[in-house]
Design a protein around this motif. Structure first.
Motif, mmCIF file in Angstrom:
data_model
loop_
_atom_site.group_PDB
_atom_site.id
_atom_site.type_symbol
_atom_site.label_atom_id
_atom_site.label_comp_id
_atom_site.label_asym_id
_atom_site.label_seq_id
_atom_site.Cartn_x
_atom_site.Cartn_y
_atom_site.Cartn_z
ATOM 1 N N LYS A 212 0.831 -0.975 0.365
ATOM 2 C CA LYS A 212 -0.069 0.129 0.064
ATOM 3 C C LYS A 212 1.225 1.315 -0.225
ATOM 4 O O LYS A 212 -0.028 2.110 -0.814
ATOM 5 N N GLY A 213 1.196 1.284 0.235
ATOM 6 C CA GLY A 213 2.814 2.349 0.893
ATOM 7 C C GLY A 213 3.299 3.166 -0.543
ATOM 8 O O GLY A 213 3.797 3.649 -0.871
ATOM 9 N N ARG A 214 4.107 1.750 -1.385
ATOM 10 C CA ARG A 214 4.204 1.909 -2.402
ATOM 11 C C ARG A 214 2.981 2.353 -3.472
ATOM 12 O O ARG A 214 4.305 3.091 -3.982
ATOM 13 N N ALA A 215 2.627 2.297 -3.458
ATOM 14 C CA ALA A 215 1.173 1.894 -4.498
ATOM 15 C C ALA A 215 0.591 3.950 -4.094
ATOM 16 O O ALA A 215 0.408 4.222 -5.212
ATOM 17 N N LEU A 216 0.674 4.178 -2.905
ATOM 18 C CA LEU A 216 0.587 5.207 -2.490
ATOM 19 C C LEU A 216 1.191 6.581 -2.984
ATOM 20 O O LEU A 216 1.232 7.449 -2.700
ATOM 21 N N VAL A 217 2.993 6.335 -3.569
ATOM 22 C CA VAL A 217 3.510 7.093 -3.818
ATOM 23 C C VAL A 217 3.304 7.183 -5.377
ATOM 24 O O VAL A 217 3.218 6.825 -5.863
ATOM 25 N N PRO A 218 2.834 9.189 -5.327
ATOM 26 C CA PRO A 218 2.267 9.549 -6.378
ATOM 27 C C PRO A 218 3.403 8.657 -7.632
ATOM 28 O O PRO A 218 4.713 9.204 -7.600
ATOM 29 N N ASP A 219 3.053 9.292 -8.827
ATOM 30 C CA ASP A 219 3.989 8.593 -10.086
ATOM 31 C C ASP A 219 5.050 9.725 -10.264
ATOM 32 O O ASP A 219 6.287 9.538 -11.196
ATOM 33 N N SER A 220 4.312 11.090 -9.991
ATOM 34 C CA SER A 220 5.326 11.626 -10.461
ATOM 35 C C SER A 220 6.725 12.090 -9.564
ATOM 36 O O SER A 220 7.639 12.568 -9.297
ATOM 37 N N ILE A 221 6.296 11.797 -8.027
ATOM 38 C CA ILE A 221 7.135 11.528 -7.291
ATOM 39 C C ILE A 221 8.535 10.347 -8.023
ATOM 40 O O ILE A 221 9.737 10.024 -7.312
ATOM 41 N N LYS A 222 8.228 9.999 -8.340
ATOM 42 C CA LYS A 222 8.811 8.178 -9.003
ATOM 43 C C LYS A 222 9.915 9.155 -9.755
ATOM 44 O O LYS A 222 10.802 8.293 -10.355
ATOM 45 N N LYS A 223 9.068 9.440 -11.195
ATOM 46 C CA LYS A 223 9.251 9.665 -11.580
ATOM 47 C C LYS A 223 10.721 10.934 -11.711
ATOM 48 O O LYS A 223 12.239 10.785 -12.206
ATOM 49 N N GLU A 224 10.493 11.946 -10.759
ATOM 50 C CA GLU A 224 11.041 12.738 -9.850
ATOM 51 C C GLU A 224 12.702 11.954 -9.117
ATOM 52 O O GLU A 224 13.897 12.371 -9.924
ATOM 53 N N MET A 225 12.485 11.034 -8.940
ATOM 54 C CA MET A 225 13.902 10.400 -8.041
ATOM 55 C C MET A 225 14.150 9.342 -8.730
ATOM 56 O O MET A 225 15.444 9.845 -9.247
ATOM 57 N N LEU A 226 13.076 8.802 -10.086
ATOM 58 C CA LEU A 226 14.626 7.782 -11.121
ATOM 59 C C LEU A 226 15.284 9.055 -12.338
ATOM 60 O O LEU A 226 16.293 8.810 -12.626
ATOM 61 N N ASN A 227 14.468 10.259 -12.349
ATOM 62 C CA ASN A 227 15.526 11.243 -13.328
ATOM 63 C C ASN A 227 16.743 12.592 -12.851
ATOM 64 O O ASN A 227 18.069 11.707 -12.711
ATOM 65 N N ARG A 228 16.513 11.878 -11.106
ATOM 66 C CA ARG A 228 17.805 12.303 -10.480
ATOM 67 C C ARG A 228 18.760 11.630 -10.398
ATOM 68 O O ARG A 228 19.862 11.910 -10.604
ATOM 69 N N LEU A 229 17.961 10.252 -10.453
ATOM 70 C CA LEU A 229 19.206 8.769 -10.377
ATOM 71 C C LEU A 229 19.920 9.069 -12.197
ATOM 72 O O LEU A 229 21.430 8.526 -11.621
ATOM 73 N N GLN A 230 19.072 9.237 -13.148
ATOM 74 C CA GLN A 230 19.962 9.483 -14.078
ATOM 75 C C GLN A 230 20.788 10.211 -14.047
ATOM 76 O O GLN A 230 21.752 9.975 -14.812
ATOM 77 N N GLN A 231 20.120 10.894 -13.839
ATOM 78 C CA GLN A 231 21.216 13.030 -14.076
ATOM 79 C C GLN A 231 22.848 12.216 -12.639
ATOM 80 O O GLN A 231 23.824 12.532 -13.680
ATOM 81 N N TYR A 232 22.575 11.546 -12.147
ATOM 82 C CA TYR A 232 23.281 11.476 -11.487
ATOM 83 C C TYR A 232 24.739 9.985 -12.345
ATOM 84 O O TYR A 232 26.151 10.750 -11.943
ATOM 85 N N LEU A 233 23.864 9.639 -12.542
ATOM 86 C CA LEU A 233 24.657 8.175 -13.415
ATOM 87 C C LEU A 233 25.527 9.334 -14.986
ATOM 88 O O LEU A 233 26.386 8.444 -15.102
ATOM 89 N N VAL A 234 24.437 10.682 -15.268
ATOM 90 C CA VAL A 234 24.923 10.954 -16.370
ATOM 91 C C VAL A 234 26.277 11.344 -15.990
ATOM 92 O O VAL A 234 27.420 11.913 -16.540
ATOM 93 N N LYS A 235 26.397 12.053 -14.985
ATOM 94 C CA LYS A 235 27.508 12.979 -14.057
ATOM 95 C C LYS A 235 28.918 12.005 -14.163
ATOM 96 O O LYS A 235 30.021 12.357 -14.051
ATOM 97 N N GLN A 236 28.898 10.800 -13.601
ATOM 98 C CA GLN A 236 29.385 9.837 -13.320
ATOM 99 C C GLN A 236 30.219 9.498 -14.500
ATOM 100 O O GLN A 236 31.201 10.067 -13.979
ATOM 101 N N GLU A 237 29.175 9.257 -15.516
ATOM 102 C CA GLU A 237 29.872 8.332 -16.654
ATOM 103 C C GLU A 237 31.114 9.794 -16.882
ATOM 104 O O GLU A 237 31.897 9.200 -17.924
ATOM 105 N N LYS A 238 30.844 10.805 -16.927
ATOM 106 C CA LYS A 238 31.308 12.060 -17.547
ATOM 107 C C LYS A 238 33.471 12.728 -16.937
ATOM 108 O O LYS A 238 33.997 12.667 -17.030
ATOM 109 N N LEU A 239 32.822 12.087 -15.539
ATOM 110 C CA LEU A 239 34.232 11.448 -14.750
ATOM 111 C C LEU A 239 35.413 11.206 -15.152
ATOM 112 O O LEU A 239 34.762 9.947 -15.340
#
Length: 97
Positions: free
Chosen positions: A70-97
């Motif tokens: 229930k807790g996972r289902a109640l997390v809005p999709d917008s938050i899931k997308k925001e967190m995924l985007n943040r993780l992807q940005q981190y990975l791209v930044k790490q690739e450039k290093l």
């Protein structure tokens, strides 16, 4: 394949911890969940479960098992997308290093 995925996750988690990004992401997630009153919804849900099962007949582990989906289902999709985007940005930044 499962071992490879687990290894990748462990490596990524270690890098996130080392860089401090994991803690920043956790803080952002907490903030966003508070904005959506997720915690209040989960608190009410926990109270309902305890009332249904009776406090004497439920353990903390059973309660966690009951509320996690229930807790996972109640997390809005917008938050899931925001967190995924943040993780992807981190990975791209790490690739450039």
């Amino acid at each position: 394949m499962v071992d490879k995925n687990a290894q990748i996750r462990a490596t990524l988690n270690a890098k996130l911890i080392e860089s401090g990004e994991r803690e920043q992401m956790k803080q952002l997630l907490r903030q966003r969940l508070m904005e959506y009153e997720w915690r209040d919804q989960m608190k009410a849900y926990c109270k309902d479960i305890v009332k249904q099962k009776d406090l004497e007949n439920i353990t903390v582990d059973q309660l966690i098992q009951e509320i996690t989906p229930k807790g996972r289902a109640l997390v809005p999709d917008s938050i899931k997308k925001e967190m995924l985007n943040r993780l992807q940005q981190y990975l791209v930044k790490q690739e450039k290093l």
